[in-house]
Design an enzyme around this catalytic site. Structure first.
Site, PDB file in Angstrom:
ATOM      1  N   ARG A 113     -26.759  26.732  59.603  1.00 10.48           N
ATOM      2  CA  ARG A 113     -27.017  28.017  58.952  1.00 10.48           C
ATOM      3  C   ARG A 113     -28.371  27.941  58.280  1.00 10.48           C
ATOM      4  O   ARG A 113     -28.762  26.898  57.737  1.00 10.48           O
ATOM      5  CB  ARG A 113     -25.935  28.341  57.910  1.00 10.48           C
ATOM      6  CG  ARG A 113     -24.583  28.700  58.505  1.00 10.48           C
ATOM      7  CD  ARG A 113     -24.634  30.043  59.240  1.00 10.48           C
ATOM      8  NE  ARG A 113     -23.328  30.454  59.750  1.00 10.48           N
ATOM      9  CZ  ARG A 113     -22.879  30.184  60.970  1.00 10.48           C
ATOM     10  NH1 ARG A 113     -23.635  29.464  61.793  1.00 10.48           N
ATOM     11  NH2 ARG A 113     -21.689  30.611  61.362  1.00 10.48           N
ATOM     12  N   GLU A 150     -31.273  36.356  59.219  1.00 13.76           N
ATOM     13  CA  GLU A 150     -31.377  36.553  60.659  1.00 13.76           C
ATOM     14  C   GLU A 150     -31.409  38.061  60.892  1.00 13.76           C
ATOM     15  O   GLU A 150     -30.477  38.771  60.530  1.00 13.76           O
ATOM     16  CB  GLU A 150     -30.172  35.954  61.388  1.00 13.76           C
ATOM     17  CG  GLU A 150     -30.101  34.436  61.295  1.00 13.76           C
ATOM     18  CD  GLU A 150     -28.941  33.857  62.098  1.00 13.76           C
ATOM     19  OE1 GLU A 150     -28.087  34.637  62.579  1.00 13.76           O
ATOM     20  OE2 GLU A 150     -28.879  32.641  62.238  1.00 13.76           O
ATOM     21  N   HIS A 186     -30.232  32.610  67.631  1.00 13.00           N
ATOM     22  CA  HIS A 186     -28.846  32.195  67.385  1.00 13.00           C
ATOM     23  C   HIS A 186     -28.057  32.187  68.698  1.00 13.00           C
ATOM     24  O   HIS A 186     -26.984  32.773  68.822  1.00 13.00           O
ATOM     25  CB  HIS A 186     -28.176  33.117  66.364  1.00 13.00           C
ATOM     26  CG  HIS A 186     -27.041  32.460  65.637  1.00 13.00           C
ATOM     27  ND1 HIS A 186     -26.646  32.818  64.370  1.00 13.00           N
ATOM     28  CD2 HIS A 186     -26.193  31.463  66.011  1.00 13.00           C
ATOM     29  CE1 HIS A 186     -25.613  32.077  63.987  1.00 13.00           C
ATOM     30  NE2 HIS A 186     -25.322  31.244  64.971  1.00 13.00           N
TER      31      HIS A 186
END
Length: 338
Positions: free
Chosen positions: A249, A277, A296
């Site tokens: 993360r 993000e 991602h």
């Protein structure tokens, strides 16, 4: 419970997640081991239709976008006994009330860990050969570099790889690295020296991991205790031109400190996650040619969703047969899970 029991089962997730992950073949397979509510995906537990379905379900097959199973939802589902999750983390929908009611929970985290580990190993190998940077230079110059004059820092023979956290993904990365000529360090305060030896890695403190690794790969879940764990001092201690890979993360890293180190060309980075993000268009990391940012994508995508669905079918079948889940989520382990 005997082998002939087919528990009443419903899907609970975002509709696009159901379309992506639960194919017609997966639906048929779920229907062979459970009494699946047809043509229904629950993405809102407050509707009249949802409450009607919840009234007699024993198992929910959940996925990305599943609403929280809070007290109100559970009150509408008096027979609910198990949740089979087709993704990794269950934090978004499994509530305290679920544990208090004794609902059994399974997760496909083990299946989702596989492509993340594969991505990580690929990036370790590519970064060792400086593939991204050299490909960019080749594109711009249209001529080969002076390969016999390359620094001996280029290549993958004898490099030191540091793994931060022996999570499910971290352990799979360690396993996949075994055929290569790497020296692997591990920092994880919950892993004993004996367990580290069994894994084939050298246990070290976090400062030693960052100072002595050519590549550091972060696999730490984002928890209150790990937010900002990889801070300015650790990043500053990394070897010149070392690579920091993050598939965990974004908030585990001090992103400002990483940006400064990358701009100064002290370290390189591969980031599949950022905070936030997506990064704002003007963020300086976009302009660092020694940083690769991917959207991602390391986790399950495309045909890899089939692995998640297959695991859910197997778990439902095991539970229906009275064998219990092979991949249970334990309440007492929640503090250490993503």
């Amino acid at each position: 419970m005997n082998g002939s029991h087919r528990p009443r089962t419903a899907l609970a997730m975002a509709r696009d997640a159901a379309t992506a992950v639960i194919t017609s073949e997966a639906l048929a397979a779920l229907g062979r081991v459970g009494d699946l509510v047809p043509d229904t995906v629950l993405d809102d537990f407050t509707t009249e239709r949802a409450r009607s379905v919840l009234g007699d379900v024993e198992v929910l097959v959940t996925g990305w976008g599943c609403p929280p199973l809070d007290a109100a939802a559970l009150a509408a589902a008096p027979r609910l006994r198990a949740v089979v999750h087709t993704a990794g983390s269950v934090r978004g929908h499994i509530t305290q009330e679920c544990w208090e009611r004794g609902i059994e929970v399974s997760s496909a985290a083990a299946a989702n860990a596989l492509p993340v580990a594969e991505y990580t190993v690929a990036m370790i190998l590519l970064s060792g050969k400086q593939v991204v940077e050299r490909a960019r230079e080749f594109h711009d110059t249209r001529r080969r570099d002076e390969w016999l004059g390359l620094s001996r820092g280029v290549g993958n023979y004898g490099r030191t790889v540091g793994i931060l956290s022996a999570s499910m993904i971290g352990r799979r990365v360690i396993e996949l690295l075994r055929p290569y000529d790497f020296h692997v360090l591990l920092h994880d305060p919950y892993v004993s020296d004996e367990e580290a030896k069994a894994l084939g890695v050298q246990p070290v403190g976090i400062a030693e991991l960052f100072a002595n690794s050519d590549v550091v790969s972060v696999h730490t879940p984002l928890l209150p205790a790990t937010r900002g764990l990889v801070g300015r001092e650790l990043i500053a201690s990394m070897r010149h031109d070392a690579v920091l890979i993050n598939t965990a993360r974004g908030a585990v890293l001090d992103q400002d400190a990483l940006t400064e180190a990358a701009q100064a060309r002290r370290v390189r980075a591969v980031l599949d996650v950022t905070d936030p993000e997506v990064l704002p268009p003007g963020h300086p990391l976009w302009e660092c040619d020694n940083v690769m940012i991917t959207p991602h994508l390391a986790g399950s995508q495309g045909n890899e969703w089939g692995r998640l669905a297959d695991l859910a079918v197997t778990e439902l079948g095991r539970w229906a047969a009275g064998d219990g889940f092979a991949h249970p989520v334990r309440r007492e382990r929640l503090a250490y899970l993503a």
